[in-house]
Design a protein around this motif. Structure first.
Motif, PDB file in Angstrom:
ATOM      1  N   GLN A  20       0.795  -1.001   0.074  1.00 30.03           N
ATOM      2  CA  GLN A  20      -0.018   0.065  -0.068  1.00 30.03           C
ATOM      3  C   GLN A  20       0.878   1.337  -0.170  1.00 30.03           C
ATOM      4  N   PRO A  21       0.419   2.516  -0.556  1.00 32.55           N
ATOM      5  CA  PRO A  21       1.061   3.687  -0.656  1.00 32.55           C
ATOM      6  C   PRO A  21       1.807   4.010   0.742  1.00 32.55           C
ATOM      7  N   GLU A  22       1.126   3.854   1.882  1.00 29.47           N
ATOM      8  CA  GLU A  22       1.519   4.006   3.044  1.00 29.47           C
ATOM      9  C   GLU A  22       2.761   3.182   3.629  1.00 29.47           C
ATOM     10  N   ASP A  23       2.884   2.027   2.991  1.00 25.56           N
ATOM     11  CA  ASP A  23       3.792   1.233   3.283  1.00 25.56           C
ATOM     12  C   ASP A  23       5.287   1.545   2.810  1.00 25.56           C
ATOM     13  N   ARG A  28      -1.809   8.258  -0.128  1.00 19.39           N
ATOM     14  CA  ARG A  28      -2.880   7.491  -0.673  1.00 19.39           C
ATOM     15  C   ARG A  28      -3.410   8.284  -1.882  1.00 19.39           C
ATOM     16  N   GLN A  30      -7.017  10.387  -3.297  1.00 13.95           N
ATOM     17  CA  GLN A  30      -8.465  10.090  -2.784  1.00 13.95           C
ATOM     18  C   GLN A  30      -9.318   9.405  -4.046  1.00 13.95           C
ATOM     19  N   ARG A  32      -7.901   6.544  -5.788  1.00 12.04           N
ATOM     20  CA  ARG A  32      -6.837   5.543  -6.061  1.00 12.04           C
ATOM     21  C   ARG A  32      -7.874   4.193  -6.195  1.00 12.04           C
ATOM     22  N   LEU A  37       0.305  -0.741  -5.196  1.00  8.16           N
ATOM     23  CA  LEU A  37       1.095   0.169  -5.804  1.00  8.16           C
ATOM     24  C   LEU A  37       0.875   0.350  -7.469  1.00  8.16           C
ATOM     25  N   GLU A  41       4.434   4.117  -9.529  1.00  6.05           N
ATOM     26  CA  GLU A  41       5.050   4.378  -8.211  1.00  6.05           C
ATOM     27  C   GLU A  41       6.264   3.200  -8.031  1.00  6.05           C
TER      28      GLU A  41
END
Length: 280
Positions: A20-23, A28, A30, A32, A37, A41
């Motif tokens: 996930q992006p936050e990983d 993130r 709105q 997505r 990913l 990215e």
């Protein structure tokens, strides 16, 4: 070894979709819709074009080089076992593990990715900067751009006068002893065929100051908690340095902070506005 195109493509897709992006320290957003990913990215995290990375997932293109595979492994935050598997799928022998490895562990990267508003860097046991946060670059310049022995701050300390300009003059004598002591310990630990031993031999041949301090046979000198950096625009910044060690890879995460309300804290806030623009 031959490249396993289908296996490589499948592994890359699966790992990309599991992140996930936050990983990986990305916002993130709105809109997505992608599971995990996006290809662009991963390409950006791996420092390559989206087209190049996409071709790998589609079983196309030339065999990726070892450097490309190492970049993808780091971009996807792979563990060492996963990195080794990726190298074999690409038809390469995995790099060595341990102190000589520059593959940063996923856990250390996850912490690093959350420090983007703080000066921080990940370094090897020889003081080679592997990653810097944007504010870290703004504080000291891009230390990851050096090549060869100059990647080590201990080597640059004795061969590049500009390195000392980053630190307050009153700290220079101590830092000289610190770098020599640390290099002696690592060279003894890793042996005569190590990169540390190579740096010792180079410095013995190039620097009279290094030779003089080397003859003192000092060991056990440790960094002081407070460091005094000299920024060309902001002057002296007094920063505390906290260290998180990854013993498996001999990498350290260095995080620099200022006492709240202090003049240095105010300068850090200003530095975040100035960014990486500097007179250097």
């Amino acid at each position: 070894m031959e490249i396993d195109r289908a296996g490589l493509a499948g592994f890359l897709r699966r790992r990309r979709e599991s992140l996930q992006p936050e990983d990986v320290g990305l916002p993130r957003g709105q809109r997505r819709r992608t599971s995990g990913l996006r290809r662009e990215e991963v390409a950006a995290l791996s420092h390559m074009s989206t087209d190049y990375y996409s071709r790998l997932e589609r079983e196309r293109g030339p065999q990726p080089s070892e450097q490309m595979i190492a970049s993808i492994a780091q971009g996807l935050h792979l563990s060492l076992a996963e990195r080794d598997h990726l190298f074999r799928l690409a038809g390469h022998t995995p790099p060595t593990r341990g102190a000589a490895s520059e593959h940063i562990s996923p856990g250390l990267l996850r912490i690093f990715d959350r420090l983007q508003d703080t000066p921080a860097e990940i370094v090897t046991e020889l003081g080679e900067s592997l990653r810097q946060t944007p504010l870290g670059v703004a504080l000291t310049g891009d230390l990851t751009s050096y090549r060869g022995p100059a990647r080590s701050i201990g080597y640059r300390w004795f061969t590049d006068p500009a390195t000392r300009e980053l630190y307050a003059p009153e700290d220079h004598a101590f830092l000289t002893r610190l770098w020599v002591s640390g290099l002696r310990e690592v060279a003894t630990l890793r042996g005569p065929d190590s990169r540390a031993a190579e740096y010792v031999n180079l410095l013995l041949a190039q620097s009279e100051e290094f030779r003089d301090v080397w003859e003192l046979h000092e060991v056990g000198i440790r960094p002081r908690e407070v460091k005094h950096f000299v920024h060309p625009e902001l002057g002296i910044l007094e920063l505390a340095c906290q260290t998180l060690l990854d013993p498996a890879q001999s990498h350290s995460l260095l995080v620099y902070t200022a006492i709240p309300g202090s003049e240095s804290a105010e300068k850090l806030e200003l530095l975040s506005v100035i960014g990486a623009q500097s007179l250097r």
